[in-house]
Each structure stands twice: as structure tokens, then as C-alpha cells.
Design a protein around this motif. Structure first.
Motif, PDB file in Angstrom:
ATOM      1  N   TYR A 261       0.836  -1.203   0.000  1.00 49.54           N
ATOM      2  CA  TYR A 261       0.000   0.000   0.000  1.00 49.54           C
ATOM      3  C   TYR A 261       0.872   1.254   0.000  1.00 49.54           C
ATOM      4  N   GLN A 262       1.967   1.231   0.770  1.00 42.72           N
ATOM      5  CA  GLN A 262       2.871   2.381   0.765  1.00 42.72           C
ATOM      6  C   GLN A 262       3.526   2.554  -0.602  1.00 42.72           C
ATOM      7  N   VAL A 263       3.870   1.439  -1.252  1.00 47.30           N
ATOM      8  CA  VAL A 263       4.455   1.530  -2.583  1.00 47.30           C
ATOM      9  C   VAL A 263       3.459   2.138  -3.568  1.00 47.30           C
ATOM     10  N   SER A 264       2.197   1.693  -3.504  1.00 50.79           N
ATOM     11  CA  SER A 264       1.182   2.241  -4.407  1.00 50.79           C
ATOM     12  C   SER A 264       0.945   3.718  -4.147  1.00 50.79           C
ATOM     13  N   THR A 265       1.050   4.146  -2.902  1.00 46.73           N
ATOM     14  CA  THR A 265       0.851   5.567  -2.583  1.00 46.73           C
ATOM     15  C   THR A 265       2.022   6.406  -3.092  1.00 46.73           C
ATOM     16  N   GLU A 266       3.254   5.924  -2.867  1.00 44.93           N
ATOM     17  CA  GLU A 266       4.416   6.689  -3.292  1.00 44.93           C
ATOM     18  C   GLU A 266       4.530   6.776  -4.813  1.00 44.93           C
ATOM     19  N   TYR A 267       4.074   5.742  -5.523  1.00 45.82           N
ATOM     20  CA  TYR A 267       4.169   5.726  -6.980  1.00 45.82           C
ATOM     21  C   TYR A 267       2.868   6.184  -7.659  1.00 45.82           C
ATOM     22  N   ASN A 268       1.935   6.736  -6.870  1.00 49.02           N
ATOM     23  CA  ASN A 268       0.697   7.316  -7.406  1.00 49.02           C
ATOM     24  C   ASN A 268      -0.077   6.310  -8.270  1.00 49.02           C
ATOM     25  N   CYS A 269      -0.271   5.120  -7.719  1.00 54.96           N
ATOM     26  CA  CYS A 269      -1.031   4.089  -8.434  1.00 54.96           C
ATOM     27  C   CYS A 269      -2.514   4.315  -8.165  1.00 54.96           C
ATOM     28  N   THR A 270      -3.259   4.646  -9.206  1.00 55.48           N
ATOM     29  CA  THR A 270      -4.704   4.893  -9.072  1.00 55.48           C
ATOM     30  C   THR A 270      -5.540   3.788  -9.687  1.00 55.48           C
ATOM     31  N   LYS A 271      -4.899   2.882 -10.401  1.00 57.18           N
ATOM     32  CA  LYS A 271      -5.641   1.798 -11.040  1.00 57.18           C
ATOM     33  C   LYS A 271      -4.806   0.530 -10.964  1.00 57.18           C
ATOM     34  N   PHE A 272      -5.514  -0.591 -10.748  1.00 60.86           N
ATOM     35  CA  PHE A 272      -4.837  -1.873 -10.611  1.00 60.86           C
ATOM     36  C   PHE A 272      -5.389  -2.839 -11.653  1.00 60.86           C
ATOM     37  N   PRO A 273      -4.587  -3.836 -12.013  1.00 63.30           N
ATOM     38  CA  PRO A 273      -3.207  -4.110 -11.591  1.00 63.30           C
ATOM     39  C   PRO A 273      -2.230  -3.109 -12.188  1.00 63.30           C
ATOM     40  N   LEU A 295       2.875   0.476 -16.393  1.00 61.89           N
ATOM     41  CA  LEU A 295       1.867  -0.277 -17.134  1.00 61.89           C
ATOM     42  C   LEU A 295       0.683  -0.503 -16.223  1.00 61.89           C
ATOM     43  N   VAL A 296      -0.496  -0.074 -16.668  1.00 60.14           N
ATOM     44  CA  VAL A 296      -1.698  -0.112 -15.837  1.00 60.14           C
ATOM     45  C   VAL A 296      -2.774  -0.907 -16.563  1.00 60.14           C
ATOM     46  N   GLY A 297      -3.497  -1.716 -15.796  1.00 63.46           N
ATOM     47  CA  GLY A 297      -4.647  -2.431 -16.346  1.00 63.46           C
ATOM     48  C   GLY A 297      -4.254  -3.695 -17.092  1.00 63.46           C
ATOM     49  N   THR A 298      -5.247  -4.233 -17.794  1.00 61.34           N
ATOM     50  CA  THR A 298      -5.045  -5.459 -18.556  1.00 61.34           C
ATOM     51  C   THR A 298      -4.376  -5.148 -19.888  1.00 61.34           C
ATOM     52  N   ILE A 299      -3.257  -5.809 -20.136  1.00 62.50           N
ATOM     53  CA  ILE A 299      -2.474  -5.593 -21.350  1.00 62.50           C
ATOM     54  C   ILE A 299      -2.176  -6.946 -21.972  1.00 62.50           C
ATOM     55  N   PRO A 300      -2.278  -7.106 -23.270  1.00 56.86           N
ATOM     56  CA  PRO A 300      -1.924  -8.378 -23.907  1.00 56.86           C
ATOM     57  C   PRO A 300      -0.468  -8.740 -23.634  1.00 56.86           C
ATOM     58  N   PRO A 301      -0.138 -10.025 -23.591  1.00 57.31           N
ATOM     59  CA  PRO A 301       1.239 -10.425 -23.274  1.00 57.31           C
ATOM     60  C   PRO A 301       2.266  -9.863 -24.244  1.00 57.31           C
ATOM     61  N   SER A 302       1.965  -9.861 -25.543  1.00 60.86           N
ATOM     62  CA  SER A 302       2.943  -9.364 -26.506  1.00 60.86           C
ATOM     63  C   SER A 302       3.230  -7.877 -26.298  1.00 60.86           C
ATOM     64  N   LYS A 303       2.176  -7.095 -26.054  1.00 61.30           N
ATOM     65  CA  LYS A 303       2.375  -5.675 -25.827  1.00 61.30           C
ATOM     66  C   LYS A 303       3.081  -5.428 -24.492  1.00 61.30           C
ATOM     67  N   TYR A 304       2.749  -6.235 -23.501  1.00 65.71           N
ATOM     68  CA  TYR A 304       3.389  -6.106 -22.188  1.00 65.71           C
ATOM     69  C   TYR A 304       4.894  -6.319 -22.300  1.00 65.71           C
TER      70      TYR A 304
END
Length: 501
Positions: A261-273, A295-304
Motif C-alpha cells: 500500500y505504501q508503494v502504491s501511494t508513493e508511486y501514485n497508483c490509481t488503477k490496478f493491476p 503499465l496499468v490495467g489489462t495488457i496483452p502479453p505481446s504488448k506487455y
């Protein structure tokens, strides 16, 4: 690590102490450590924080600059010149955003003063008793059918007994729990999750010049399962992460845990995964870690994989240059270390040779001293022996006349060193055997009638005979005792003198 005293001779004692403390913690070269400490005003804690977290804008300097800047008394704004609009048109800062180093902190319990605790003790006891009674009532009502339970109690029971908290653990235990829960949810996998905290993973990536890929998931998010099964666990992504040529350290966390949770706060993560790629950015600072991809949200493996690869290729050249520089610096340090070791070994050998020479000289001097002492002692003993022989020769009893009653006739053969002659002489029968030994010892003086015969017995000298007198047939050795000759030898005897050496 270089010696700070050689690189900072012009520093004050306080600055040298700060430099030693900083280099012992960070293991950074002195050439790069001194400028960083100067920018930190020689504050060791601030310099260490900048080394691990990267250098950011100084809030004190910004406050001073804002205070000295001229402020207009009247300000007109329109839609085009509004702060929101102007901030959007402002050019973005070059380079990746800094990657903060998160160290989870345990919640501290603040205890009230003792007087307040004592004052509110009755209320605390009453609250605990009421809570126990209320829980007991809820427990009893839970056995009733749901239709018979009061509505407020039903809501209370469900809200009272439900819990979503997770016990805070150490970073390593939190990582083990995340890995175990991940395998329980999605089955066994080949993802190399890092067994430690986020700060340890980031330090390892900085030390070994690798890329840190951290993944934050939220079990309550709808895209978590699809992202995990279709993207993260896909063979393409798994093989890319496990490829040792890519140099990726994978760290994962559940936002329900305190550290994640601290990591998500420091890196301004507003959407998961959420996936973030962090590495060392030498252009922004020699010790700065930067976030080079988000990289936020669902991404195809090739693009990831392509997004990660493109970001890694952009900074691989810089990391290779830093790695080469570190290798050259380590090689130079190893050469200096080997030279110092060789010098120390040579110095130790010289010291050992000098020590051996001193010991040999001391042993030779001691041997010479002992030889001189023994020679002096031998000369003294020889002198005392000659005095004793002269004294004893003067005390030899005269030979009895032929026909004397009780006399003992002895034929004595002397050793070769005394001429080897055979002497026949008579002694009193009551004379001790020591008289025979003394006669054999001083026969040369008695027969020659030297003028040195006589004198006083030397004080403190105990004479020892270096020969023995024995009979031939049968062989019998006689001691220089006080027994009478007639009792030991008889009326006559044929004896020989034998050297003991």
C-alpha cells in the motif's frame, strides 16, 4: 573502498568524519561522495537518503527562492492563463520520475499520560464489561433463525464479526505470504518472486545494475484475475522475466498489505493491476533510481513484453557504461589491494629476516658468553684441583717398613695417561680406601717430590675422582670410602686404575 583521508586532505575533521560514515554505509567512491555531501551541507542522513532515493529538489532552497521572488499585488487570470491551464502547457521535466525507496514502518502506539489513564480507568473497565456482554448477546442470537433475529442485530452481527484487516509482518514474511497466496490462487508457476522487501529489491537492482519490475495487485479489482492468468502467467511473459540476459528482479505485492500500500501511494497508483519498471538512471544522478515504465490495467502479453523491452533497451547502454566503469574501478581497487598485500608480505618477510638475524646474533652472543663462562669455570676448577692435589700430596701417609704387622701390600697398575707403570707399595691396614685413591691421584707429585706439595686445602672445593680402582681376578670395583684397606682388600692385592671417561 578508497581511503577518505587521502582524497580529502583539505577537509575539516568534522567533514572527514561525515565522509567516513557516509562511505561505510553506501560503499561509494570518495570522488563521487564528496560532491554529494557538499550538496547535502555535510549532513550524513540527508546524503544517505539522496544516495538511495535519488536527488530531488531541495524544499528549503525552493522556499527561499519563492520568498525572494517578487510578488505582484494584483493578478488577473482568464481561462487560457489559469494555473490549471498553464500547468498543462508547461514542458515536462526531462528524464524518468524518481523511484522512491519505501521502507515499511510499524505503527507506533501512543500511550496517554499516566494521570489520564488513571482518570479514565473506570470508564475503560465499564466499556470492556459492556463489550463482553454485547458480544455474548450477539453470540447467543446467532443461533436463532435469521427470520427471528432483529434486523439491527443482523446488521450488527455481520458488521461486527466481519474483518478485512491483515496482520502486518516483516518484509520477508510479507513477501512469503504474497507468494504463497499467489500460488494458492493461481497454482504453481515459474515466476521468480523476490523473497524480501521492496527496499531490499531496489537496493539489489542498484547494486547489480538490474531492472526492478514490481507488480501491485488488488484482489477486489475486476481485472486482477484476467491480468494474472492471461498476461503475467503467460509463457511469453514468464520466459521474458526468467531470461538472465534481461536482468529482471520481480517483486510483487498485495495492496492489502502495508508495504504494498505504501508503494502504491508513493508511486501514485490509481488503477490496478499496476506494473512499474525501475532502474538506475545515471544521467539524472549517479545514485538515482528512476521509474522508466508504468503499465496499468489489462495488457496483452505481446504488448506487455514489447513495452518492457523498449524501455529496457533505452537504458541498457547507460547501465552497461556504469557496469564497465564499476568493473574498471573494481579492477583498479583490486590492483591496489594486491599491491598493498604484496608490499605487506614483503615488509613482513623483511621483518622476519631481521628478527631471525637478531635472534641468531643473540644466540651467538649467548653461546660465546657461555663458552667463556665455561672456560673460566674450567680454569678455576683446574686451579682448585691442582691446589687440592698439592695439599693432598702433602698428607699422604708414609709407607710402612717391611715386616710391619697388619700392613697391606698392593700392586697398583696406573692408566696409560699416567705412564702405565706398575707400582708396588705398602699401606697401613687401618688406612681408608680413600687413601689408596688419593695416592693414585697424586702419585706423580709424591714421586717427584715437587716443592709445590703441601699448602692449605681450598675452601668450598669437593674433589671428585675421575677413575676407579678394581681387582683383576675376580673383577671387583672398590669405592673411595672410609673402610679399612685390610677389611676390603685383605693382606695383599693386585689392582688396576681405570679411567671413567
Amino acid at each position: 573502498m578508497a581511503d577518505p583521508s587521502n582524497a580529502g586532505n583539505d577537509l575539516s575533521p568534522a567533514q572527514q568524519d561525515a565522509l567516513v560514515q557516509y562511505t561505510q554505509v553506501t560503499n561509494q567512491d570518495v570522488e563521487a561522495a564528496i560532491p554529494l555531501l557538499e550538496r547535502s551541507e555535510w549532513n550524513v542522513q540527508i546524503a544517505i537518503t539522496k544516495f538511495f532515493d535519488g536527488e530531488t529538489a531541495d524544499p528549503v532552497a525552493e522556499a527561499r527562492a519563492a520568498q525572494n521572488a517578487p510578488v505582484s499585488s494584483v493578478r488577473f487570470e482568464n481561462l487560457q492563463e489559469s494555473p490549471l491551464h498553464s500547468s498543462s502547457r508547461r514542458p515536462r521535466e526531462a528524464g524518468p520520475a524518481p523511484a522512491p525507496r519505501i521502507v515499511p514502518q510499524r505503527d507506533t502506539i501512543h500511550r496517554p499520560p499516566f494521570l489520564l489513564t488513571l482518570l479514565f480507568t473506570p470508564f475503560s473497565i465499564g466499556y470492556r464489561v459492556a463489550a463482553v456482554g454485547f458480544r455474548l448477546a450477539l453470540y447467543l442470537f446467532s443461533f436463532l433463525p435469521r427470520s427471528l433475529q432483529p434486523r439491527f442485530l443482523t446488521n450488527t452481527v455481520s458488521g461486527f464479526w466481519s474483518t478485512s484487516g491483515r496482520r502486518m509482518l516483516l518484509p520477508r514474511d510479507t513477501a512469503s505470504r504474497f507468494k504463497r497466496e499467489f500460488e494458492e490462487e493461481y497454482g504453481p508457476n515459474d515466476l521468480p518472486w523476490f523473497d524480501g522487501g521492496f527496499a531490499q529489491a531496489q537496493d539489489l537492482a542498484k547494486k547489480e545494475l538490474k531492472f526492478l519490475l514490481f507488480v501491485l495487485v488488488s484482489p477486489e479489482h475486476d481485472d486482477t484475475e484476467s491480468f494474472t492468468r492471461e498476461t503475467l502467467l503467460s509463457p511469453q511473459v514468464t520466459s521474458f522475466i526468467n531470461d538472465p540476459n534481461n536482468g529482471i528482479i520481480l517483486w510483487g505485492g498485495n495492496v492489502l498489505d502495508s508495504e504494498a500500500y505504501q508503494v502504491s501511494t508513493e508511486y501514485n497508483c490509481t488503477k490496478f493491476p499496476f506494473s512499474g519498471l525501475v532502474c538506475l538512471t545515471p544521467k539524472q544522478g549517479s545514485t538515482r533510481m528512476g521509474t522508466i515504465k508504468r503499465l496499468v490495467g489489462t495488457i496483452p502479453p505481446s504488448k506487455y513484453v514489447s513495452e518492457l523491452r523498449s524501455a529496457m533497451e533505452k537504458y541498457s547502454a547507460e547501465l552497461i557504461a556504469v557496469k564497465s566503469e564499476r568493473a574498471a574501478r573494481d579492477a583498479a581497487r583490486n590492483i591496489r589491494t594486491e599491491q598493498d598485500s604484496a608490499y605487506e608480505r614483503s615488509l613482513a618477510q623483511d621483518r622476519e629476516r631481521a628478527r631471525r638475524r637478531r635472534e641468531e646474533a643473540a644466540e651467538a652472543a649467548e653461546a660465546e658468553r657461555r663458552a667463556a663462562q665455561e672456560a673460566e669455570e674450567s680454569a678455576r676448577k683446574a686451579e682448585l684441583r691442582e691446589k687440592w692435589r698439592a695439599w693432598r700430596a702433602g698428607r699422604i701417609e708414609a709407607e710402612p717398613e717391611a715386616g710391619t704387622k697388619g700392613a697391606v701390600r698392593i700392586a697398583l697398575k696406573l692408566p696409560e695417561r699416567a705412564g702405565g707403570q706398575r707400582i708396588v707399595r705398602r699401606f697401613r691396614g687401618e688406612a681408608p680406601m680413600e687413601e689408596l685413591y688419593a695416592f693414585a691421584e697424586v702419585h706423580d707429585l709424591v714421586s717427584s717430590q715437587e716443592p709445590e706439595v703441601g699448602g692449605q686445602e681450598p675452601e668450598g672445593y669437593v674433589h671428585e675422582y675421575d677413575f676407579a680402582i678394581a681387582s683383576v681376578m675376580p673383577r671387583r670395583v672398590f669405592e673411595a670410602s672410609g673402610e679399612a684397606m685390610r677389611d676390603v682388600i685383605g693382606s695383599s692385592g693386585n689392582l688396576i686404575v681405570e679411567d671413567l671417561e
